[in-house]
Design a protein around this motif. Structure first.
Motif, PDB file in Angstrom:
ATOM      1  N   ARG A   1       3.470   5.043  -3.918  1.00 10.51           N
ATOM      2  CA  ARG A   1       2.256   4.753  -3.141  1.00 10.51           C
ATOM      3  C   ARG A   1       1.267   3.939  -3.971  1.00 10.51           C
ATOM      4  NH1 ARG A   1       2.153  10.167  -2.251  1.00 10.51           N
ATOM      5  NH2 ARG A   1       0.122  10.331  -3.239  1.00 10.51           N
ATOM      6  N   TYR A   2       1.101   4.322  -5.240  1.00 12.27           N
ATOM      7  CA  TYR A   2       0.151   3.663  -6.135  1.00 12.27           C
ATOM      8  C   TYR A   2       0.558   2.205  -6.373  1.00 12.27           C
ATOM      9  CZ  TYR A   2      -2.695   2.976 -10.341  1.00 12.27           C
ATOM     10  OH  TYR A   2      -3.578   2.508 -11.266  1.00 12.27           O
TER      11      TYR A   2
ATOM     12  N   ARG B   1      -0.119  -0.492  -3.560  1.00  7.85           N
ATOM     13  CA  ARG B   1      -1.499  -0.802  -3.179  1.00  7.85           C
ATOM     14  C   ARG B   1      -2.090  -1.837  -4.138  1.00  7.85           C
ATOM     15  NH1 ARG B   1      -3.120   5.450  -2.369  1.00  7.85           N
ATOM     16  NH2 ARG B   1      -2.148   5.705  -0.347  1.00  7.85           N
TER      17      ARG B   1
END
Length: 115
Positions: A76-77, A80
Motif C-alpha cells: 500500500r505504501y 502511493r
C-alpha cells in the motif's frame, strides 16, 4: 524477526532507481547526496503490532500474520505518492526550494524541512 535496516536500504535503493528512471535525478552528485544524507536508508514505518496476551504456542501463526501485515502495508505504501500534496507548505521558484513538513513516528513531533 524482520530486518528493518535492510528494508530501509532496499526501499532507498529502489526509490532512487525509480526516480532516476523517471528522469528526476540527472546528476550523479544528486543521487550520491541522497545516500550520503541518509546512510541508514529511507525510513519505512512498518511497526509490528502485538498484544500483551499473545501466547508462545501461537507464535508461528502470529509471525506469519505479522509478516503478511508488513507486506500488505509495504505494498500500500509503495503504491502511493512519496508525499501528500498537503504537506508541501511552500515552493520558491527563484531559489528552487520546496518546504514541507512531516510527523516523526518516533517522537510524534512535527518537523519542517526546506530543501
Amino acid at each position: 524477526h524482520f530486518n528493518f535496516t535492510k528494508l530501509r536500504k532496499t526501499f532507498q535503493f529502489e526509490f532512487i532507481r525509480l526516480i532516476q528512471e523517471a528522469g528526476g535525478l540527472k546528476k550523479t552528485e544528486e543521487k550520491n547526496r541522497l545516500y550520503k544524507d541518509h546512510p541508514k536508508g529511507f525510513y519505512v514505518y512498518a511497526k509490528f503490532k502485538s498484544t500483551d496476551n499473545d501466547s508462545n504456542d501461537a507464535s508461528s501463526n502470529k509471525n506469519s500474520k505479522d509478516i503478511q501485515g508488513c507486506v500488505n502495508y509495504f505494498i500500500r505504501y509503495a503504491g502511493r505518492p512519496a508525499m501528500a500534496e498537503n504537506r508541501i507548505t511552500e515552493y520558491n521558484k527563484e531559489s528552487k526550494t520546496v518546504s514541507w513538513f512531516y510527523n516523526d513516528h518516533k517522537d510524534e513531533k512535527r518537523h519542517d524541512v526546506t530543501d
